[in-house]
Scaffold this motif. Structure first.
Motif, PDB file in Angstrom:
ATOM      1  N   GLY A 157       0.833  -1.190   0.000  1.00 14.68           N
ATOM      2  CA  GLY A 157       0.000   0.000   0.000  1.00 14.68           C
ATOM      3  C   GLY A 157       0.863   1.233   0.000  1.00 14.68           C
ATOM      4  N   GLY A 158       0.210   2.372   0.189  1.00 21.77           N
ATOM      5  CA  GLY A 158       0.965   3.609   0.198  1.00 21.77           C
ATOM      6  C   GLY A 158       0.077   4.831   0.273  1.00 21.77           C
ATOM      7  N   CYS A 159       0.710   5.942   0.051  1.00 23.23           N
ATOM      8  CA  CYS A 159       0.048   7.238   0.180  1.00 23.23           C
ATOM      9  C   CYS A 159      -0.698   7.620  -1.099  1.00 23.23           C
ATOM     10  CB  CYS A 159       1.072   8.310   0.529  1.00 23.23           C
ATOM     11  SG  CYS A 159       2.258   8.635  -0.796  1.00 23.23           S
ATOM     12  N   LEU A 160      -1.368   8.737  -1.053  1.00 28.28           N
ATOM     13  CA  LEU A 160      -2.169   9.228  -2.167  1.00 28.28           C
ATOM     14  C   LEU A 160      -1.323   9.554  -3.402  1.00 28.28           C
ATOM     15  CD1 LEU A 160      -5.043  10.107  -3.021  1.00 28.28           C
ATOM     16  CD2 LEU A 160      -4.540  12.339  -2.034  1.00 28.28           C
ATOM     17  N   CYS A 161      -0.163  10.154  -3.219  1.00 25.41           N
ATOM     18  CA  CYS A 161       0.655  10.564  -4.371  1.00 25.41           C
ATOM     19  C   CYS A 161       1.622   9.477  -4.840  1.00 25.41           C
ATOM     20  CB  CYS A 161       1.418  11.851  -4.066  1.00 25.41           C
ATOM     21  SG  CYS A 161       2.819  11.665  -2.926  1.00 25.41           S
ATOM     22  N   GLY A 162       1.819   8.435  -4.045  1.00 19.79           N
ATOM     23  CA  GLY A 162       2.692   7.333  -4.427  1.00 19.79           C
ATOM     24  C   GLY A 162       4.145   7.483  -4.033  1.00 19.79           C
ATOM     25  N   GLN A 163       4.510   8.576  -3.383  1.00 18.00           N
ATOM     26  CA  GLN A 163       5.910   8.771  -2.988  1.00 18.00           C
ATOM     27  C   GLN A 163       6.339   7.775  -1.915  1.00 18.00           C
ATOM     28  OE1 GLN A 163       7.450  12.781  -2.296  1.00 18.00           O
ATOM     29  NE2 GLN A 163       8.449  12.039  -0.442  1.00 18.00           N
ATOM     30  N   VAL A 164       5.432   7.442  -1.001  1.00 18.65           N
ATOM     31  CA  VAL A 164       5.750   6.505   0.073  1.00 18.65           C
ATOM     32  C   VAL A 164       4.895   5.256  -0.106  1.00 18.65           C
ATOM     33  CG1 VAL A 164       5.813   6.115   2.558  1.00 18.65           C
ATOM     34  CG2 VAL A 164       6.309   8.395   1.652  1.00 18.65           C
ATOM     35  N   ARG A 165       5.564   4.112  -0.187  1.00 18.81           N
ATOM     36  CA  ARG A 165       4.903   2.819  -0.326  1.00 18.81           C
ATOM     37  C   ARG A 165       5.417   1.906   0.777  1.00 18.81           C
ATOM     38  NH1 ARG A 165       0.893   1.653  -3.186  1.00 18.81           N
ATOM     39  NH2 ARG A 165       1.700  -0.389  -3.666  1.00 18.81           N
ATOM     40  N   PHE A 166       4.648   0.888   1.102  1.00 23.14           N
ATOM     41  CA  PHE A 166       5.100  -0.107   2.066  1.00 23.14           C
ATOM     42  C   PHE A 166       4.761  -1.495   1.572  1.00 23.14           C
ATOM     43  CE2 PHE A 166       0.810   1.033   3.537  1.00 23.14           C
ATOM     44  CZ  PHE A 166       0.205  -0.216   3.592  1.00 23.14           C
ATOM     45  N   GLN A 167       5.492  -2.456   2.105  1.00 22.17           N
ATOM     46  CA  GLN A 167       5.165  -3.861   1.990  1.00 22.17           C
ATOM     47  C   GLN A 167       5.263  -4.446   3.386  1.00 22.17           C
ATOM     48  OE1 GLN A 167       7.568  -5.872  -0.998  1.00 22.17           O
ATOM     49  NE2 GLN A 167       5.870  -5.636  -2.421  1.00 22.17           N
ATOM     50  N   ALA A 168       4.231  -5.180   3.772  1.00 19.63           N
ATOM     51  CA  ALA A 168       4.193  -5.808   5.087  1.00 19.63           C
ATOM     52  C   ALA A 168       4.015  -7.305   4.883  1.00 19.63           C
ATOM     53  CB  ALA A 168       3.055  -5.236   5.921  1.00 19.63           C
ATOM     54  N   LEU A 169       4.894  -8.066   5.487  1.00 20.75           N
ATOM     55  CA  LEU A 169       4.850  -9.512   5.375  1.00 20.75           C
ATOM     56  C   LEU A 169       3.993 -10.065   6.503  1.00 20.75           C
ATOM     57  CD1 LEU A 169       5.916 -11.979   3.842  1.00 20.75           C
ATOM     58  CD2 LEU A 169       7.909 -11.940   5.354  1.00 20.75           C
ATOM     59  N   GLY A 170       2.904 -10.756   6.121  1.00 21.21           N
ATOM     60  CA  GLY A 170       1.963 -11.294   7.095  1.00 21.21           C
ATOM     61  C   GLY A 170       2.532 -12.462   7.858  1.00 21.21           C
ATOM     62  N   PRO A 171       1.823 -12.898   8.864  1.00 21.49           N
ATOM     63  CA  PRO A 171       0.410 -12.610   9.109  1.00 21.49           C
ATOM     64  C   PRO A 171       0.191 -11.246   9.764  1.00 21.49           C
ATOM     65  CG  PRO A 171       1.214 -14.101  10.800  1.00 21.49           C
ATOM     66  CD  PRO A 171       2.348 -13.896   9.814  1.00 21.49           C
ATOM     67  N   GLU A 188      -1.694  -4.460  12.650  1.00 18.89           N
ATOM     68  CA  GLU A 188      -0.317  -4.383  13.147  1.00 18.89           C
ATOM     69  C   GLU A 188       0.569  -5.469  12.549  1.00 18.89           C
ATOM     70  OE1 GLU A 188      -0.816  -4.679  17.364  1.00 18.89           O
ATOM     71  OE2 GLU A 188      -1.872  -2.752  17.483  1.00 18.89           O
ATOM     72  N   PHE A 189       1.842  -5.107  12.417  1.00 20.52           N
ATOM     73  CA  PHE A 189       2.873  -6.026  11.941  1.00 20.52           C
ATOM     74  C   PHE A 189       4.135  -5.794  12.775  1.00 20.52           C
ATOM     75  CE2 PHE A 189       0.160  -5.208   8.325  1.00 20.52           C
ATOM     76  CZ  PHE A 189      -0.002  -6.462   7.742  1.00 20.52           C
ATOM     77  N   PRO A 190       4.943  -6.834  12.977  1.00 18.41           N
ATOM     78  CA  PRO A 190       6.249  -6.612  13.601  1.00 18.41           C
ATOM     79  C   PRO A 190       7.082  -5.678  12.716  1.00 18.41           C
ATOM     80  CG  PRO A 190       5.701  -8.952  13.586  1.00 18.41           C
ATOM     81  CD  PRO A 190       4.685  -8.250  12.713  1.00 18.41           C
ATOM     82  N   ARG A 191       7.803  -4.776  13.334  1.00 20.50           N
ATOM     83  CA  ARG A 191       8.567  -3.767  12.592  1.00 20.50           C
ATOM     84  C   ARG A 191       9.483  -4.371  11.536  1.00 20.50           C
ATOM     85  NH1 ARG A 191      11.592   1.162  15.419  1.00 20.50           N
ATOM     86  NH2 ARG A 191       9.633   1.020  16.514  1.00 20.50           N
ATOM     87  N   GLU A 192      10.124  -5.493  11.862  1.00 20.91           N
ATOM     88  CA  GLU A 192      11.071  -6.097  10.915  1.00 20.91           C
ATOM     89  C   GLU A 192      10.373  -6.713   9.702  1.00 20.91           C
ATOM     90  OE1 GLU A 192      10.029  -9.354  13.850  1.00 20.91           O
ATOM     91  OE2 GLU A 192      10.588  -7.239  14.051  1.00 20.91           O
ATOM     92  N   ARG A 193       9.042  -6.773   9.697  1.00 17.60           N
ATOM     93  CA  ARG A 193       8.291  -7.335   8.576  1.00 17.60           C
ATOM     94  C   ARG A 193       7.666  -6.242   7.688  1.00 17.60           C
ATOM     95  NH1 ARG A 193       7.885 -12.934   9.430  1.00 17.60           N
ATOM     96  NH2 ARG A 193       6.074 -13.179   8.089  1.00 17.60           N
ATOM     97  N   VAL A 194       8.011  -4.975   7.963  1.00 17.30           N
ATOM     98  CA  VAL A 194       7.504  -3.860   7.165  1.00 17.30           C
ATOM     99  C   VAL A 194       8.683  -3.159   6.503  1.00 17.30           C
ATOM    100  CG1 VAL A 194       6.245  -1.661   7.192  1.00 17.30           C
ATOM    101  CG2 VAL A 194       5.530  -3.523   8.709  1.00 17.30           C
ATOM    102  N   THR A 195       8.621  -3.025   5.185  1.00 18.70           N
ATOM    103  CA  THR A 195       9.651  -2.286   4.463  1.00 18.70           C
ATOM    104  C   THR A 195       8.991  -1.104   3.751  1.00 18.70           C
ATOM    105  OG1 THR A 195       9.432  -3.743   2.539  1.00 18.70           O
ATOM    106  CG2 THR A 195      11.156  -4.280   4.125  1.00 18.70           C
TER     107      THR A 195
END
Length: 123
Positions: free
Chosen positions: A8-22, A47-54
């Motif tokens: 996912g990410g922000c409205l303009c696309g400058q900031v995106r994330f990937q979160a590894l589940g669960p 919520e996700f553990p910090r190390e699973r979000v880039t």
């Protein structure tokens, strides 16, 4: 069991994330900090553990409490989530590219009484 990748990410696309589940603890929150962070009466989080979000792009942060900072896009201002001092990142469900999976459905509501009286019966 294969881990899911949520993006996912922000409205303009400058900031995106990937979160590894669960994903953990999908919930609504209506505390005043969440209301001011999102401009909504209730925020939907997961919520996700910090190390699973880039992150792709660097979110700006604002120290909102003694244990957490709110993350947002420095260009468009979109609210993205909260980065806690504990190893947790809580992401706003509205920022996800696909927020339809059943495992993301909020199962609780923190501070539901903080909503205006005319909104008390709503989710």
């Amino acid at each position: 069991m294969k881990s899911l990748v949520y993006s996912g990410g922000c409205l303009c696309g400058q900031v995106r994330f990937q979160a590894l589940g669960p994903a953990h603890n999908p919930h609504y929150c209506s505390c005043k900090l969440c209301q001011r962070h999102t401009g909504a009466l209730s925020a939907a989080w997961v919520e996700f553990p910090r190390e699973r979000v880039t992150w792709s792009g660097v979110p700006a942060t604002f120290r909102s409490s003694d244990y957490s900072s709110r993350a947002f896009c420095p260009r468009c201002g979109s609210s993205l989530g909260a980065i806690d001092d504990e190893p947790t990142v809580a992401l706003l469900l509205g920022c996800f590219d696909d927020n339809d999976p059943e495992v993301l459905k909020p199962t609780g509501h923190s501070y539901s009484g903080a909503r205006p009286s005319w909104c008390q019966g709503d989710t």
